[in-house]
Enzyme design. Structure first.
Site, PDB file in Angstrom:
ATOM      1  N   LYS A  95      12.310 -89.165  96.147  1.00  0.00           N
ATOM      2  CA  LYS A  95      12.801 -89.171  97.530  1.00  0.00           C
ATOM      3  C   LYS A  95      12.970 -90.629  97.939  1.00  0.00           C
ATOM      4  O   LYS A  95      12.264 -91.508  97.442  1.00  0.00           O
ATOM      5  CB  LYS A  95      11.791 -88.492  98.458  1.00  0.00           C
ATOM      6  CG  LYS A  95      12.389 -87.962  99.723  1.00  0.00           C
ATOM      7  CD  LYS A  95      13.060 -86.609  99.539  1.00  0.00           C
ATOM      8  CE  LYS A  95      13.848 -86.212 100.759  1.00  0.00           C
ATOM      9  NZ  LYS A  95      14.348 -84.824 100.669  1.00  0.00           N
ATOM     10  N   ASP A 108      19.853 -86.148 102.850  1.00  0.00           N
ATOM     11  CA  ASP A 108      18.736 -85.517 103.567  1.00  0.00           C
ATOM     12  C   ASP A 108      19.013 -85.816 105.039  1.00  0.00           C
ATOM     13  O   ASP A 108      20.158 -86.126 105.407  1.00  0.00           O
ATOM     14  CB  ASP A 108      17.378 -86.086 103.105  1.00  0.00           C
ATOM     15  CG  ASP A 108      16.185 -85.326 103.706  1.00  0.00           C
ATOM     16  OD1 ASP A 108      15.929 -84.193 103.276  1.00  0.00           O
ATOM     17  OD2 ASP A 108      15.525 -85.856 104.621  1.00  0.00           O
TER      18      ASP A 108
HETATM   19  P1  NDP Z   1      20.311 -83.388 109.543  1.00  0.00           P
HETATM   20  O1  NDP Z   1      20.130 -84.819 109.820  1.00  0.00           O
HETATM   21  O2  NDP Z   1      21.649 -82.865 109.178  1.00  0.00           O
HETATM   22  O3  NDP Z   1      19.777 -82.508 110.778  1.00  0.00           O
HETATM   23  C1  NDP Z   1      18.496 -82.697 111.291  1.00  0.00           C
HETATM   24  C2  NDP Z   1      18.383 -81.919 112.583  1.00  0.00           C
HETATM   25  O4  NDP Z   1      17.056 -82.036 113.075  1.00  0.00           O
HETATM   26  C3  NDP Z   1      19.318 -82.445 113.665  1.00  0.00           C
HETATM   27  O5  NDP Z   1      19.762 -81.388 114.474  1.00  0.00           O
HETATM   28  C4  NDP Z   1      18.398 -83.402 114.429  1.00  0.00           C
HETATM   29  O6  NDP Z   1      18.805 -83.647 115.772  1.00  0.00           O
HETATM   30  C5  NDP Z   1      17.096 -82.631 114.395  1.00  0.00           C
HETATM   31  N1  NDP Z   1      15.978 -83.549 114.577  1.00  0.00           N
HETATM   32  C6  NDP Z   1      15.618 -84.580 113.754  1.00  0.00           C
HETATM   33  N2  NDP Z   1      14.566 -85.234 114.275  1.00  0.00           N
HETATM   34  C7  NDP Z   1      14.260 -84.622 115.418  1.00  0.00           C
HETATM   35  C8  NDP Z   1      13.268 -84.825 116.406  1.00  0.00           C
HETATM   36  N3  NDP Z   1      12.391 -85.843 116.311  1.00  0.00           N
HETATM   37  N4  NDP Z   1      13.244 -83.972 117.470  1.00  0.00           N
HETATM   38  C9  NDP Z   1      14.139 -82.970 117.580  1.00  0.00           C
HETATM   39  N5  NDP Z   1      15.117 -82.718 116.675  1.00  0.00           N
HETATM   40  C10 NDP Z   1      15.161 -83.533 115.619  1.00  0.00           C
HETATM   41  O7  NDP Z   1      19.241 -83.054 108.392  1.00  0.00           O
HETATM   42  P2  NDP Z   1      19.208 -81.823 107.403  1.00  0.00           P
HETATM   43  O8  NDP Z   1      19.711 -80.608 108.090  1.00  0.00           O
HETATM   44  O9  NDP Z   1      19.795 -82.235 106.123  1.00  0.00           O
HETATM   45  O10 NDP Z   1      17.635 -81.681 107.138  1.00  0.00           O
HETATM   46  C11 NDP Z   1      16.789 -80.924 107.991  1.00  0.00           C
HETATM   47  C12 NDP Z   1      15.491 -80.630 107.275  1.00  0.00           C
HETATM   48  O11 NDP Z   1      15.768 -79.909 106.064  1.00  0.00           O
HETATM   49  C13 NDP Z   1      14.688 -81.869 106.839  1.00  0.00           C
HETATM   50  O12 NDP Z   1      13.320 -81.525 106.865  1.00  0.00           O
HETATM   51  C14 NDP Z   1      15.118 -82.062 105.394  1.00  0.00           C
HETATM   52  O13 NDP Z   1      14.170 -82.774 104.636  1.00  0.00           O
HETATM   53  C15 NDP Z   1      15.207 -80.603 104.946  1.00  0.00           C
HETATM   54  N6  NDP Z   1      16.023 -80.356 103.772  1.00  0.00           N
HETATM   55  C16 NDP Z   1      17.341 -80.730 103.731  1.00  0.00           C
HETATM   56  C17 NDP Z   1      18.105 -80.458 102.609  1.00  0.00           C
HETATM   57  C18 NDP Z   1      19.563 -80.754 102.561  1.00  0.00           C
HETATM   58  O14 NDP Z   1      20.208 -80.298 101.598  1.00  0.00           O
HETATM   59  N7  NDP Z   1      20.152 -81.431 103.527  1.00  0.00           N
HETATM   60  C19 NDP Z   1      17.507 -79.854 101.422  1.00  0.00           C
HETATM   61  C20 NDP Z   1      16.146 -79.396 101.596  1.00  0.00           C
HETATM   62  C21 NDP Z   1      15.449 -79.690 102.735  1.00  0.00           C
HETATM   63  P3  NDP Z   1      19.930 -84.755 116.095  1.00  0.00           P
HETATM   64  O15 NDP Z   1      21.230 -84.126 115.672  1.00  0.00           O
HETATM   65  O16 NDP Z   1      19.815 -84.941 117.559  1.00  0.00           O
HETATM   66  O17 NDP Z   1      19.601 -85.958 115.269  1.00  0.00           O
END
Ligand code: NDP
Length: 446
Positions: free
Chosen positions: A125, A165
């Site tokens: 990571k 991510d």
């Molecule tokens: P994105 O950046 O695309 O989306 C993250 C989302 O979470 C956004 O809507 C963001 O809001 C919100 N968010 C982040 N921080 C906060 C916070 N402090 N308070 C409230 N909302 C928050 O990330 P992903 O969708 O790719 O990833 C989401 C999760 O899934 C993570 O835990 C990641 O590790 C996990 N994951 C992702 C994979 C992937 O293929 N992408 C694979 C496996 C796991 P805002 O838009 O306002 O920033």
């Protein structure tokens, strides 16, 4: 004190000030006693002591020039966690909160997750405390180029293959791939999540969210139930959340919430395909906030406070970030009759929340099992890149469904074998652990 407890105490002493890493290690080690007792070879070969120590950590300065001509400095990281069963593989996160504790927890989780996928991938990571929000395209490009100018010498298609991510999507992967290619002078599958015209796989953007829902379908099938008609809450509105919502809509379920840093929306009648398309355009293209989407829309309630977990639902899909669902939220979900929680994010439920779900014996899947669809299709992207071929959406989706079923069955069977029938936490941890641990033993004391 058991072997696992002793190693956990050492981790807390030797990795101070890293609460997320301690939490992730505790969650796994706390479930391994049955297999550690049955198989003394793991203790004899110091497998746990080695597993809690990343193989290599790279930390570096990332200087870049902002649009005003000023110099900005961020910190870059790559945690090459464990390569027992394949090259390091895992995403890159760009977020102000990124630190070593978070990346070590994510690398540790990734090692078990990748083992569960059935594909030959080790765990890794990386990321930076750089926050892309509010930065222009040109700034993001300069940052990505500078980040890769150091990282490129540590990665490679047979060494370490990063992906996206949180905060790293197609745009960032594209910029990093371009810089890697320029520096290494080779066109290889060194990153996954690439654009379709330069080696990306169909269904990769969708894979984590779709896979999460496929996993939920497999869990429901064990109770002779289906996802159709289920009212579902989702947190987040990024990559994972949006495609979980899309798959739920396609399967006739009713997603009613999404969230971001501005707050969360509640759509009592269900978020439909038209609304979701608008939200995806707002979040992925315009990089806006949900409160803008909700403004003046009939039937869409916006809440700046609280979390989506207070809504009465059948199923919950936490898809935003770590520790976003605590014991109180879990109790509210249970009191409201929630029967399934399938984690799309990494470690979104706190230990207190997990305890409540397991105590209530609802269907609960930890992220390392139910969000493994993303890295699985990344693995399939690596295969396509090696073959210099592109598979169709149908082929990739069918493989994704097959992998999610095999992860489900593997976790289910491992839990049952060790006397924890229906406990996907124990099942996923033991199944993920044994494959990595056996490979480590076979490769000697390295
Ligand atoms: P994105 O950046 O695309 O989306 C993250 C989302 O979470 C956004 O809507 C963001 O809001 C919100 N968010 C982040 N921080 C906060 C916070 N402090 N308070 C409230 N909302 C928050 O990330 P992903 O969708 O790719 O990833 C989401 C999760 O899934 C993570 O835990 C990641 O590790 C996990 N994951 C992702 C994979 C992937 O293929 N992408 C694979 C496996 C796991 P805002 O838009 O306002 O920033």
């Amino acid at each position: 004190m058991s072997y696992a407890q002793k190693v956990l105490a050492d981790v807390k002493a030797h990795h101070p000030g890293e609460p997320e890493f301690h939490q992730a290690v505790e969650e796994v080690l706390g479930t391994l006693d049955p297999v550690l007792k049955a198989e003394p070879k793991y203790e004899k070969n110091c497998v746990l002591e080695r597993l809690v120590e990343p193989e290599r950590i790279i930390m570096f300065r990332v200087p870049w020039v902002d649009d005003k001509g000023g110099l900005q400095i961020n910190r870059g990281y790559r945690v090459q966690y464990n390569s027992a069963i394949g090259p390091y593989k895992g995403g890159i996160r760009f977020d102000a909160s990124v630190n070593l504790s978070i990346l070590k927890f994510l690398g540790f989780e990734q090692t078990f997750k990748n083992s569960l996928t059935t594909l030959p991938m080790g765990g890794g990571k990386g990321g930076s405390d750089f926050a892309p929000r509010g930065r222009s395209d040109a700034e993001v490009m300069r940052f990505c180029q500078s980040f890769m100018t150091e990282l490129y010498r540590h990665i490679g298609p047979d060494t370490d293959v990063p992906a996206g991510d949180m905060g790293v999507g197609g745009r960032e992967v594209g910029y990093m791939f371009g810089q890697y290619k320029r520096l290494a002078n080779e066109f290889t599958g060194v990153l996954t999540g690439k654009g379709l015209s330069f080696g990306g796989s169909l269904i990769r953007p969708e894979a984590t969210g779709y896979g999460d829902v496929y996993f939920a379908q497999n869990m429901l099938a064990m109770k002779n139930d289906t996802i159709e008609g289920k009212v579902c809450s989702i947190s987040g509105s990024g990559n994972v959340a949006a495609y979980a919502a899309e798959k739920l809509i396609q399967l006739g379920a009713k997603p009613v919430t999404l969230s971001d840093r501005s707050g969360w929306i509640y759509v009592k009648d269900g978020i439909d395909a038209g609304m979701l398309a608008e939200i995806m355009d707002l979040k992925q293209v315009k990089r806006g906030e949900l409160k803008e989407f909700a403004a003046g829309k009939k039937g869409v309630e916006f809440n700046a406070e609280g979390r989506p977990w207070q809504v009465k639902v059948d199923c919950a899909f936490p898809c935003a970030r770590q520790n976003e669902l605590d014991g109180k939220d879990a109790q509210t979900l249970l009191d409201n009759g929630c029967k399934l929680v399938a984690e799309g994010a990494n470690m979104p439920s706190t230990p207190e929340a997990i305890e409540k779900f397991l105590g209530a014996k609802i269907l609960y899947s930890p992220g390392k099992a139910s969000n493994a669809g993303g890295v699985s299709v990344s693995g399939l992207e690596m295969s396509q890149n090696s073959e210099r071929l592109s598979w169709t959406s149908e082929e990739v989706d069918a493989k994704l469904k097959g992998i999610m079923k095999s992860i489900h069955d593997n976790a289910w069977n491992s839990a049952e074998k060790y006397g924890f029938k229906g406990n996907y936490v124990v099942g996923a941890n033991i199944a993920g652990f044994t494959k990595v641990a056996d490979a480590m033993i076979a490769q000697g004391w390295v």
